[in-house]
Design a protein around this motif. Structure first.
Motif, short mmCIF file in Angstrom:
data_model
loop_
_atom_site.label_atom_id
_atom_site.label_comp_id
_atom_site.label_asym_id
_atom_site.label_seq_id
_atom_site.Cartn_x
_atom_site.Cartn_y
_atom_site.Cartn_z
N LEU A 57 10.83 4.11 18.92
CA LEU A 57 9.44 4.13 18.43
C LEU A 57 8.45 3.78 19.55
CD1 LEU A 57 9.37 2.48 14.88
CD2 LEU A 57 9.44 4.89 15.49
N PRO A 58 7.20 4.25 19.44
CA PRO A 58 6.18 3.89 20.44
C PRO A 58 6.00 2.36 20.49
CG PRO A 58 5.31 5.53 18.90
CD PRO A 58 6.65 5.12 18.38
N GLY A 59 5.61 1.84 21.64
CA GLY A 59 5.40 0.40 21.80
C GLY A 59 4.28 -0.10 20.89
N THR A 60 4.47 -1.29 20.36
CA THR A 60 3.44 -1.85 19.48
C THR A 60 3.31 -3.35 19.72
OG1 THR A 60 2.70 -1.95 17.18
CG2 THR A 60 5.04 -2.24 17.52
N TYR A 61 2.06 -3.84 19.77
CA TYR A 61 1.85 -5.28 19.96
C TYR A 61 1.82 -6.00 18.63
CZ TYR A 61 0.90 -4.82 24.90
OH TYR A 61 1.03 -4.57 26.23
N SER A 62 1.29 -5.30 17.64
CA SER A 62 1.08 -5.96 16.37
C SER A 62 1.35 -4.96 15.27
CB SER A 62 -0.37 -6.43 16.29
OG SER A 62 -0.74 -6.61 14.95
N ILE A 63 1.61 -5.46 14.09
CA ILE A 63 1.84 -4.59 12.97
C ILE A 63 0.51 -4.04 12.44
CG2 ILE A 63 1.81 -6.19 11.01
CD1 ILE A 63 4.65 -3.79 11.89
N TYR A 64 -0.61 -4.68 12.79
CA TYR A 64 -1.92 -4.12 12.45
C TYR A 64 -2.20 -2.96 13.39
CZ TYR A 64 -3.25 -8.10 9.57
OH TYR A 64 -3.31 -9.03 8.59
N PRO A 65 -2.32 -1.76 12.87
CA PRO A 65 -2.49 -0.63 13.77
C PRO A 65 -3.86 -0.59 14.44
CG PRO A 65 -2.32 0.11 11.48
CD PRO A 65 -2.31 -1.38 11.46
N ASN A 66 -3.87 -0.79 15.76
CA ASN A 66 -5.11 -0.70 16.53
C ASN A 66 -5.14 0.53 17.41
OD1 ASN A 66 -6.38 -3.11 15.60
ND2 ASN A 66 -4.90 -4.27 16.81
N SER A 67 -4.03 1.24 17.48
CA SER A 67 -4.00 2.45 18.30
C SER A 67 -3.16 3.49 17.55
CB SER A 67 -3.34 2.16 19.64
OG SER A 67 -1.97 1.83 19.43
N LEU A 68 -3.19 4.72 18.05
CA LEU A 68 -2.43 5.79 17.42
C LEU A 68 -0.94 5.44 17.41
CD1 LEU A 68 -2.63 8.55 16.14
CD2 LEU A 68 -2.49 9.56 18.43
N ASP A 69 -0.43 4.91 18.54
CA ASP A 69 0.98 4.51 18.63
C ASP A 69 1.33 3.52 17.54
OD1 ASP A 69 0.97 6.04 20.88
OD2 ASP A 69 1.80 4.49 22.21
N GLU A 70 0.45 2.53 17.38
CA GLU A 70 0.72 1.47 16.42
C GLU A 70 0.62 1.97 14.98
OE1 GLU A 70 -0.34 -2.41 19.11
OE2 GLU A 70 -1.85 -1.81 17.64
N GLU A 71 -0.25 2.96 14.80
CA GLU A 71 -0.41 3.54 13.47
C GLU A 71 0.88 4.26 13.05
OE1 GLU A 71 -3.30 6.83 11.90
OE2 GLU A 71 -4.47 5.13 12.65
N ILE A 72 1.48 4.94 14.02
CA ILE A 72 2.73 5.65 13.74
C ILE A 72 3.81 4.67 13.31
CG2 ILE A 72 4.63 6.87 14.88
CD1 ILE A 72 2.38 8.37 16.45
N VAL A 73 3.90 3.56 14.03
CA VAL A 73 4.90 2.55 13.70
C VAL A 73 4.63 1.99 12.30
CG1 VAL A 73 5.85 0.30 14.32
CG2 VAL A 73 5.32 1.94 16.12
#
Ligand code: GDP
Ligand code: MG
Ligand code: K
Length: 295
Positions: A57-73
């Motif tokens: 999965l794309p890298g993510t700092y937080s479970i709150y999606p702040n970027s497209l990568d995080e939104e995917i996760v």
């Protein structure tokens, strides 16, 4: 043959892709997530009569999606019907940012996603002057913890052994508090979900454009009737989780000698700080505007 979906999740640069490459022996398919240019890597392996579909999965700092990568996760972990929803989430960390990774692990666990925890770059544990009590960490996380080195493949066999591990549903460490009980209850029944924490995340997110317009409308009306301020939920959660980690990690992760934090680590700390980071961001925007106008 049983087939399981295994997803590698974690902060950027912890070694997920290195692990993925070793696990799949580079037999992988590289494509994109539907409709976006974010890269998707997946590969299949077989072990002890089981088939494992591994997704990096794309890298993510937080479970709150702040970027497209995080939104995917978030979309994958927040939706059991998603075809990439994991049978097991492998949350990958590395020694220099363990605390942040453990926070992410707890968030993922509170979504009721079955998870194990990997500390990659095990070669760096000593170099960083860290001592980790693995038994206590497993007790705290209520799951398996595996140490790996993605460069030398140390620990990879053990990791694969755990791919069919079934963690018990862990007790949630996060409490929304009475103030939010009713709103959470309504979100759970509207979204037909069983995790309080997932409901909390829907309430705490500003941008939910990935939801159907019907769900967006219901969510908006719940937020309105309970006067939900998204930012306030995020701050409360950050404070609560950090307090919990302060208390529980002090006997588990100890420093034998203090290593100077590098300047990038310091900068990272400032930028990740919920208030300072935002302040700096606004200041940069202001300065840019000023530059444009005076020019
Ligand atoms: P990702 O962003 O999580 O996918 O991380 P990458 O797989 O791209 O790795 C980031 C960096 O860490 C690369 O330079 C890797 O070579 C390095 N790396 C990965 N695993 C290890 C490890 O176990 N030990 C050390 N020392 N470095 C590692
Ligand atoms: Mg990667
Ligand atoms: K390194």
């Amino acid at each position: 043959m049983n087939s399981y979906t295994i997803t590698l999740i974690g902060n950027p640069n912890v070694g997920k892709t290195s692990l993925f490459n070793k696990l799949t022996n580079l037999r992988q398919k590289v494509g994109n997530y539907p409709g976006v240019t974010v890269e998707k890597r997946e590969g299949n392996i077989e072990h002890n009569g089981n088939k494992y579909h591994i997704i990096d999965l794309p890298g993510t700092y937080s479970i709150y999606p702040n970027s497209l990568d995080e939104e995917i996760v978030f979309q994958i972990l927040g939706n059991k019907a998603n075809k990439d929803y994991p049978d097991l989430a492998v949350v990958v960390s590395e020694p220099s940012n363990l605390r942040r990774s453990i926070l992410l692990f707890k968030q993922i666990q509170d979504l009721n996603v079955p998870s194990i925890f990997v500390i990659n770059m095990k070669d760096e544990i000593q170099a960083k002057g860290l001592e980790i009590d693995l038994n206590k960490l497993e007790e705290l996380l209520q799951t398996k913890v595996v140490l790996t080195n993605a460069r030398t493949s140390e620990g990879l066999d053990e990791l694969i052994q755990h791919f069919n591990y079934k963690p018990k549903i862990a007790e949630s460490t996060f409490e929304a508090g009475q103030l939010y009980d009713k709103a959470i209850h309504e979100v759970k029944s509207t979204f037909k979900i069983d995790s309080d924490y997932l409901a909390w995340l829907y309430l705490g997110q500003k941008n939910v454009s990935y939801l159907s317009s019907e769900l967006q409308n219901s969510l908006a009306s719940i937020k309105k009737s309970y006067k939900i301020i998204e930012r306030r939920l995020q701050v409360k959660e950050t404070l609560d989780r950090n307090k919990y980690l302060d208390n529980s990690l002090k006997d588990i992760i100890t420093y034998t000698h203090r290593k100077e934090t590098s300047s990038t680590e310091k900068l990272d700390k400032v930028l990740m700080h919920p208030i300072l980071g935002y302040g700096i961001f606004m200041l940069v925007i202001l300065l840019m505007f000023q530059a444009v106008y005076t020019w």
